[in-house]
Design an enzyme around this catalytic site. Structure first.
Site, PDB file in Angstrom:
ATOM      1  CB  SER A 256       1.206   6.322   0.262  1.00 34.08           C
ATOM      2  OG  SER A 256       1.410   6.645  -1.109  1.00 34.08           O
TER       3      SER A 256
ATOM      4  CG  HIS B 230      18.100  10.729  -6.149  1.00 34.22           C
ATOM      5  ND1 HIS B 230      18.439   9.486  -6.646  1.00 34.22           N
ATOM      6  CD2 HIS B 230      18.971  11.596  -6.697  1.00 34.22           C
ATOM      7  CE1 HIS B 230      19.469   9.615  -7.466  1.00 34.22           C
ATOM      8  NE2 HIS B 230      19.819  10.880  -7.515  1.00 34.22           N
TER       9      HIS B 230
ATOM     10  CB  CYS C 112      -4.163   8.065   2.652  1.00 36.24           C
ATOM     11  SG  CYS C 112      -3.943   6.294   2.644  1.00 36.24           S
TER      12      CYS C 112
END
Length: 123
Positions: free
Chosen positions: A63, A68, A83
């Protein structure tokens, strides 16, 4: 219902601004934390804001990790979604905390599965 994936959310207030102002240092810390935790990075990219701030993403084989920064507030927000095994996701988060040494932080782990999906409208 079986957990399909894990989503770890980190909100950190840092004491040391240099982690938020040195893009290479921050990218290396997050990258190292993932690799040392057993998460496999397949691609990475980032965008630098003017006058400061950074958004970055590491695409994992399972994934992604996205972050930020808000240097003017000494903040960084990080999402680790995978996952892969829960242990790897949590370890990556703990390693990031260890390296960045935040003044304060919040870490939340969500288990993602079909049984936890409900219809909801936001207005």
């Amino acid at each position: 219902m079986r957990t399909v994936s894990y989503h770890l959310i980190l909100d950190l207030i840092l004491s040391d601004e240099r982690f938020l102002l040195d893009d290479n240092l921050l990218m290396n810390i997050i990258k190292s934390s993932c690799i040392e935790s057993g998460l496999k990075i397949v691609k990475e990219d980032f965008y630098e804001f003017n006058p400061h701030g950074l958004t970055g993403v590491f695409v994992l084989s399972t994934s992604h990790v996205a972050f930020h920064t808000f240097p003017e507030h000494k903040l960084i927000y990080i999402d680790i979604f995978s996952c892969d095994r829960k242990r790897k996701v949590v370890e990556a988060g703990n390693r990031i905390i260890k390296y960045l040494k935040p003044k304060k932080y919040k870490m939340i782990l969500f288990k993602r599965s079909k049984s936890e999906i409900v219809s909801q409208n936001f207005k």
